[in-house]
Motif scaffolding. Structure first.
Motif, PDB file in Angstrom:
ATOM      1  N   SER A  66     -15.010   1.175   2.481  1.00 17.88           N
ATOM      2  CA  SER A  66     -13.687   2.749   3.240  1.00 17.88           C
ATOM      3  C   SER A  66     -12.661   2.583   3.624  1.00 17.88           C
ATOM      4  O   SER A  66     -12.403   2.414   4.474  1.00 17.88           O
ATOM      5  CB  SER A  66     -15.408   3.133   4.677  1.00 17.88           C
ATOM      6  N   ILE A  67     -12.436   3.237   2.909  1.00 15.37           N
ATOM      7  CA  ILE A  67     -10.323   2.638   3.142  1.00 15.37           C
ATOM      8  C   ILE A  67      -9.411   4.262   2.406  1.00 15.37           C
ATOM      9  O   ILE A  67     -10.773   4.810   2.246  1.00 15.37           O
ATOM     10  CB  ILE A  67     -10.228   1.831   1.736  1.00 15.37           C
ATOM     11  N   ASN A  68      -8.455   4.512   3.094  1.00 19.38           N
ATOM     12  CA  ASN A  68      -8.296   5.732   2.188  1.00 19.38           C
ATOM     13  C   ASN A  68      -7.510   6.369   1.434  1.00 19.38           C
ATOM     14  O   ASN A  68      -8.093   5.286  -0.008  1.00 19.38           O
ATOM     15  CB  ASN A  68      -6.945   5.853   2.984  1.00 19.38           C
ATOM     16  N   MET A  69      -7.776   7.537   1.127  1.00 22.64           N
ATOM     17  CA  MET A  69      -7.989   7.707  -0.691  1.00 22.64           C
ATOM     18  C   MET A  69      -6.633   7.455  -1.302  1.00 22.64           C
ATOM     19  O   MET A  69      -6.471   6.506  -2.327  1.00 22.64           O
ATOM     20  CB  MET A  69      -8.360   9.184  -0.289  1.00 22.64           C
ATOM     21  N   SER A  70      -5.546   7.334  -0.378  1.00 17.88           N
ATOM     22  CA  SER A  70      -4.206   6.738  -0.665  1.00 17.88           C
ATOM     23  C   SER A  70      -4.299   5.241  -0.556  1.00 17.88           C
ATOM     24  O   SER A  70      -3.855   4.432  -2.035  1.00 17.88           O
ATOM     25  CB  SER A  70      -3.237   7.155   0.289  1.00 17.88           C
ATOM     26  N   GLU A  71      -4.927   4.350  -0.199  1.00 17.92           N
ATOM     27  CA  GLU A  71      -5.362   3.000  -1.488  1.00 17.92           C
ATOM     28  C   GLU A  71      -5.862   3.346  -2.118  1.00 17.92           C
ATOM     29  O   GLU A  71      -5.607   2.356  -3.513  1.00 17.92           O
ATOM     30  CB  GLU A  71      -5.912   2.323   0.203  1.00 17.92           C
ATOM     31  N   LYS A  72      -7.207   3.375  -2.232  1.00 15.20           N
ATOM     32  CA  LYS A  72      -7.892   4.046  -3.549  1.00 15.20           C
ATOM     33  C   LYS A  72      -7.423   4.045  -4.024  1.00 15.20           C
ATOM     34  O   LYS A  72      -7.276   3.032  -5.650  1.00 15.20           O
ATOM     35  CB  LYS A  72      -9.070   4.680  -3.206  1.00 15.20           C
ATOM     36  N   ARG A  73      -6.071   4.972  -4.766  1.00 15.99           N
ATOM     37  CA  ARG A  73      -5.232   5.242  -5.917  1.00 15.99           C
ATOM     38  C   ARG A  73      -4.985   3.725  -6.066  1.00 15.99           C
ATOM     39  O   ARG A  73      -4.098   3.925  -7.337  1.00 15.99           O
ATOM     40  CB  ARG A  73      -4.325   6.789  -5.687  1.00 15.99           C
ATOM     41  N   ASN A  74      -3.512   4.032  -4.923  1.00 19.13           N
ATOM     42  CA  ASN A  74      -2.504   2.408  -4.605  1.00 19.13           C
ATOM     43  C   ASN A  74      -3.478   0.856  -5.518  1.00 19.13           C
ATOM     44  O   ASN A  74      -2.598   0.908  -6.303  1.00 19.13           O
ATOM     45  CB  ASN A  74      -2.094   1.866  -3.637  1.00 19.13           C
ATOM     46  N   ARG A  75      -4.211   0.608  -5.208  1.00 17.58           N
ATOM     47  CA  ARG A  75      -5.137  -0.594  -5.818  1.00 17.58           C
ATOM     48  C   ARG A  75      -5.373   0.187  -7.090  1.00 17.58           C
ATOM     49  O   ARG A  75      -5.441  -0.947  -8.768  1.00 17.58           O
ATOM     50  CB  ARG A  75      -6.189  -0.700  -4.857  1.00 17.58           C
ATOM     51  N   ALA A  76      -6.309   1.078  -7.677  1.00 18.65           N
ATOM     52  CA  ALA A  76      -6.157   1.404  -8.674  1.00 18.65           C
ATOM     53  C   ALA A  76      -4.803   1.693  -9.979  1.00 18.65           C
ATOM     54  O   ALA A  76      -5.560   1.123 -11.066  1.00 18.65           O
ATOM     55  CB  ALA A  76      -6.980   2.998  -9.125  1.00 18.65           C
ATOM     56  N   VAL A  77      -3.739   1.989  -8.968  1.00 14.30           N
ATOM     57  CA  VAL A  77      -2.422   1.984 -10.026  1.00 14.30           C
ATOM     58  C   VAL A  77      -2.263   0.640  -9.982  1.00 14.30           C
ATOM     59  O   VAL A  77      -2.056   0.378 -11.459  1.00 14.30           O
ATOM     60  CB  VAL A  77      -1.621   2.801  -9.968  1.00 14.30           C
ATOM     61  N   LYS A  78      -2.320  -0.085  -9.115  1.00 15.55           N
ATOM     62  CA  LYS A  78      -1.895  -1.872  -9.545  1.00 15.55           C
ATOM     63  C   LYS A  78      -2.736  -2.428 -11.004  1.00 15.55           C
ATOM     64  O   LYS A  78      -1.520  -3.340 -11.098  1.00 15.55           O
ATOM     65  CB  LYS A  78      -2.160  -2.317  -8.110  1.00 15.55           C
ATOM     66  N   LEU A  79      -3.828  -1.908 -11.159  1.00 14.37           N
ATOM     67  CA  LEU A  79      -4.131  -2.136 -12.201  1.00 14.37           C
ATOM     68  C   LEU A  79      -4.508  -1.958 -13.484  1.00 14.37           C
ATOM     69  O   LEU A  79      -5.033  -2.505 -14.914  1.00 14.37           O
ATOM     70  CB  LEU A  79      -5.959  -2.542 -11.707  1.00 14.37           C
ATOM     71  N   CYS A  80      -4.581  -1.005 -13.289  1.00 14.12           N
ATOM     72  CA  CYS A  80      -4.160  -0.171 -14.627  1.00 14.12           C
ATOM     73  C   CYS A  80      -2.599  -0.970 -15.569  1.00 14.12           C
ATOM     74  O   CYS A  80      -1.790  -1.063 -15.182  1.00 14.12           O
ATOM     75  CB  CYS A  80      -4.845   1.480 -14.491  1.00 14.12           C
ATOM     76  N   ARG A  81      -3.311  -0.450 -16.754  1.00 13.61           N
ATOM     77  CA  ARG A  81      -1.747  -1.115 -17.886  1.00 13.61           C
ATOM     78  C   ARG A  81      -0.996  -0.168 -18.360  1.00 13.61           C
ATOM     79  O   ARG A  81      -0.187   0.396 -19.357  1.00 13.61           O
ATOM     80  CB  ARG A  81      -2.722  -1.846 -18.723  1.00 13.61           C
ATOM     81  N   ASP A  82      -1.382   1.380 -17.949  1.00 15.78           N
ATOM     82  CA  ASP A  82      -0.806   2.329 -18.994  1.00 15.78           C
ATOM     83  C   ASP A  82      -0.071   2.491 -18.266  1.00 15.78           C
ATOM     84  O   ASP A  82       0.779   3.278 -17.126  1.00 15.78           O
ATOM     85  CB  ASP A  82      -2.056   3.678 -18.465  1.00 15.78           C
ATOM     86  N   LYS A  83       1.584   3.666 -19.175  1.00 10.94           N
ATOM     87  CA  LYS A  83       2.336   4.097 -18.724  1.00 10.94           C
ATOM     88  C   LYS A  83       2.156   5.791 -18.046  1.00 10.94           C
ATOM     89  O   LYS A  83       2.956   6.153 -17.193  1.00 10.94           O
ATOM     90  CB  LYS A  83       3.299   4.329 -19.939  1.00 10.94           C
ATOM     91  N   TYR A  84       1.683   6.246 -18.022  1.00  7.40           N
ATOM     92  CA  TYR A  84       0.798   7.126 -17.338  1.00  7.40           C
ATOM     93  C   TYR A  84      -0.449   7.223 -16.676  1.00  7.40           C
ATOM     94  O   TYR A  84      -1.212   6.951 -16.672  1.00  7.40           O
ATOM     95  CB  TYR A  84       0.679   8.239 -18.364  1.00  7.40           C
ATOM     96  N   VAL A 175       8.378   4.259  -5.615  1.00 12.52           N
ATOM     97  CA  VAL A 175       8.333   4.721  -4.002  1.00 12.52           C
ATOM     98  C   VAL A 175       7.483   4.245  -3.160  1.00 12.52           C
ATOM     99  O   VAL A 175       6.809   4.174  -2.591  1.00 12.52           O
ATOM    100  CB  VAL A 175       7.881   5.984  -3.937  1.00 12.52           C
ATOM    101  N   ASN A 176       7.117   3.048  -3.576  1.00 12.90           N
ATOM    102  CA  ASN A 176       5.762   2.154  -3.451  1.00 12.90           C
ATOM    103  C   ASN A 176       4.228   3.295  -3.300  1.00 12.90           C
ATOM    104  O   ASN A 176       3.718   2.863  -1.665  1.00 12.90           O
ATOM    105  CB  ASN A 176       6.527   1.679  -2.066  1.00 12.90           C
ATOM    106  N   GLY A 177       4.120   3.908  -4.051  1.00 12.25           N
ATOM    107  CA  GLY A 177       2.964   4.392  -4.202  1.00 12.25           C
ATOM    108  C   GLY A 177       2.611   5.583  -2.994  1.00 12.25           C
ATOM    109  O   GLY A 177       3.555   5.569  -1.807  1.00 12.25           O
ATOM    110  N   MET A 178       1.505   5.620  -2.642  1.00 14.73           N
ATOM    111  CA  MET A 178       0.908   6.269  -1.365  1.00 14.73           C
ATOM    112  C   MET A 178       0.897   5.945   0.453  1.00 14.73           C
ATOM    113  O   MET A 178       1.036   4.864  -0.004  1.00 14.73           O
ATOM    114  CB  MET A 178      -0.206   6.820  -1.843  1.00 14.73           C
ATOM    115  N   ASN A 179       0.818   6.355   1.039  1.00 10.28           N
ATOM    116  CA  ASN A 179       1.177   5.852   2.653  1.00 10.28           C
ATOM    117  C   ASN A 179      -0.310   5.287   2.801  1.00 10.28           C
ATOM    118  O   ASN A 179      -0.679   6.914   3.006  1.00 10.28           O
ATOM    119  CB  ASN A 179       2.148   6.912   3.319  1.00 10.28           C
ATOM    120  N   GLU A 180      -0.660   3.967   2.729  1.00 11.89           N
ATOM    121  CA  GLU A 180      -1.838   3.799   3.117  1.00 11.89           C
ATOM    122  C   GLU A 180      -2.233   3.984   4.846  1.00 11.89           C
ATOM    123  O   GLU A 180      -3.876   4.120   4.749  1.00 11.89           O
ATOM    124  CB  GLU A 180      -1.947   2.753   2.879  1.00 11.89           C
ATOM    125  N   LYS A 181      -1.303   4.653   5.640  1.00 10.74           N
ATOM    126  CA  LYS A 181      -1.812   4.905   6.917  1.00 10.74           C
ATOM    127  C   LYS A 181      -2.443   6.499   6.847  1.00 10.74           C
ATOM    128  O   LYS A 181      -2.390   6.789   7.918  1.00 10.74           O
ATOM    129  CB  LYS A 181      -1.090   4.464   7.098  1.00 10.74           C
TER     130      LYS A 181
END
Length: 332
Positions: A66-84, A175-181
């Protein structure tokens, strides 16, 4: 401005944050799998564990609790390899050229970091959900983002919603993604950072459908939005965010009714201002629909929207907000 569709060779990762897997989420996944002229990778990021047998093979499942949506997106982005990368909400559905149209624009104009577009209510919604979807066409409900609730001409803008974003990943990381706070308003914060280095474009070609909540869940959602006022103004981008204080100011104005009542001159000004505001709400409703019953219901929704948003802001200032996630995700 770009209207021509080009062949796209790049892959794109679509990230869908969710609490659990249900019919709405499955419909969202299906719409993402139906994207044409491009290879899609999908990350479903949930709070609760989902059995993999319920997911198509092309969907990568992630669970971080149970984490914020911003942190969910940030973690997923770091795992993906696509340009977009692309963000969509779990209760939304993409048109089948959503991603390809967005990436065509990003490839054509290197000054753009984010492409967004209309997020329209599902056409088959009924009852209060349909009325609330119509009410979102008013600036009194959607503020400066009202252009996203209609099909408008292509234009540069300062804000995009995370329910409909197609991005160049490197700028998101820059820009360091989304603010996880931040639980609510994380997309506003992201856009404020992005526009300092690149542009955001609204295009009618980048279209999704977003399910409108029913009456009671809508009230809880607006209340939760109101509690985000502290995070929104802490960034100091005053002109972009002044609209978020207006519901709070209107609520306070109504609360002070007894004080105006004992002062005859100011009471008259108070009454005139209330009449002016009510007239504005009426004409906004009239612009949306000519049906008398719908006009009446849209009026109700606009008033409720403003006061529940303002009440959320008031509770935030008083330090009485707890479990905002529960209010925001309430659906019953």
């Amino acid at each position: 401005m770009i209207t021509k569709k080009l062949k796209v060779k790049n892959n794109c990762t679509i990230i869908i944050p969710s609490i659990n897997l249900n019919k709405e989420v499955k419909a969202c996944i299906d719409s993402c799998l139906s994207q044409k002229d491009i290879k899609i990778n999908i990350y479903l990021v949930t709070d609760k564990i989902v059995k993999k047998k319920y997911l198509p093979n092309k969907v990568r499942y992630l669970c971080f609790g149970s984490i914020n949506m911003s942190e969910k997106r940030n973690r997923a982005v770091k795992l993906c390899r696509d340009k977009y990368i692309a963000f969509i909400d779990s209760d939304a559905a993409a048109t089948n050229d959503w991603v390809v149209n967005g990436i065509n624009i990003l490839k054509k104009n290197k000054n753009i970091a984010i492409v967004t577009g209309p997020d329209l209510p599902f056409p088959n919604q009924k009852g209060w959900s349909k009325i609330i979807g119509l009410a979102h066409k008013s600036f009194l409900l959607s503020g400066s983002k009202v252009f996203r609730k209609n099909i408008n001409k292509q234009v540069y803008c300062s804000q995009a919603s995370s329910c409909n974003m197609i991005l160049v990943k490197k700028y998101f990381l820059k820009v360091n993604g989304m603010n996880e706070k931040i639980y609510i308003g994380e997309d506003i914060d992201l856009c404020d950072k992005i526009v300092k280095i690149k542009k955001i474009l609204y295009s009618p070609l980048v279209k999704i459908f977003h399910r409108t909540r029913n009456f009671i869940p809508f009230i809880f959602q607006r209340y939760a939005y109101g509690t985000s006022i502290e995070h929104i103004f802490s960034r100091g981008v005053f002109l972009n965010n002044i609209q978020f204080s207006i519901p709070f100011l209107i609520l306070i104005y109504f609360i002070f009714f007894p004080f105006f009542y004992i002062l005859d001159f100011y009471f008259q000004i108070y009454i005139l201002s209330i009449i002016a505001f009510s007239t504005l709400v009426f004409f906004e409703s009239l612009k949306i629909s000519k049906n008398p019953i719908k006009i009446f219901k849209i009026n109700i929704i606009i008033y409720i929207s403003i006061f529940s948003f303002g009440f959320g802001s008031l509770m935030k200032f008083l330090g009485l907000t707890k479990n905002i996630k529960r209010s925001y995700t309430y659906r019953s």
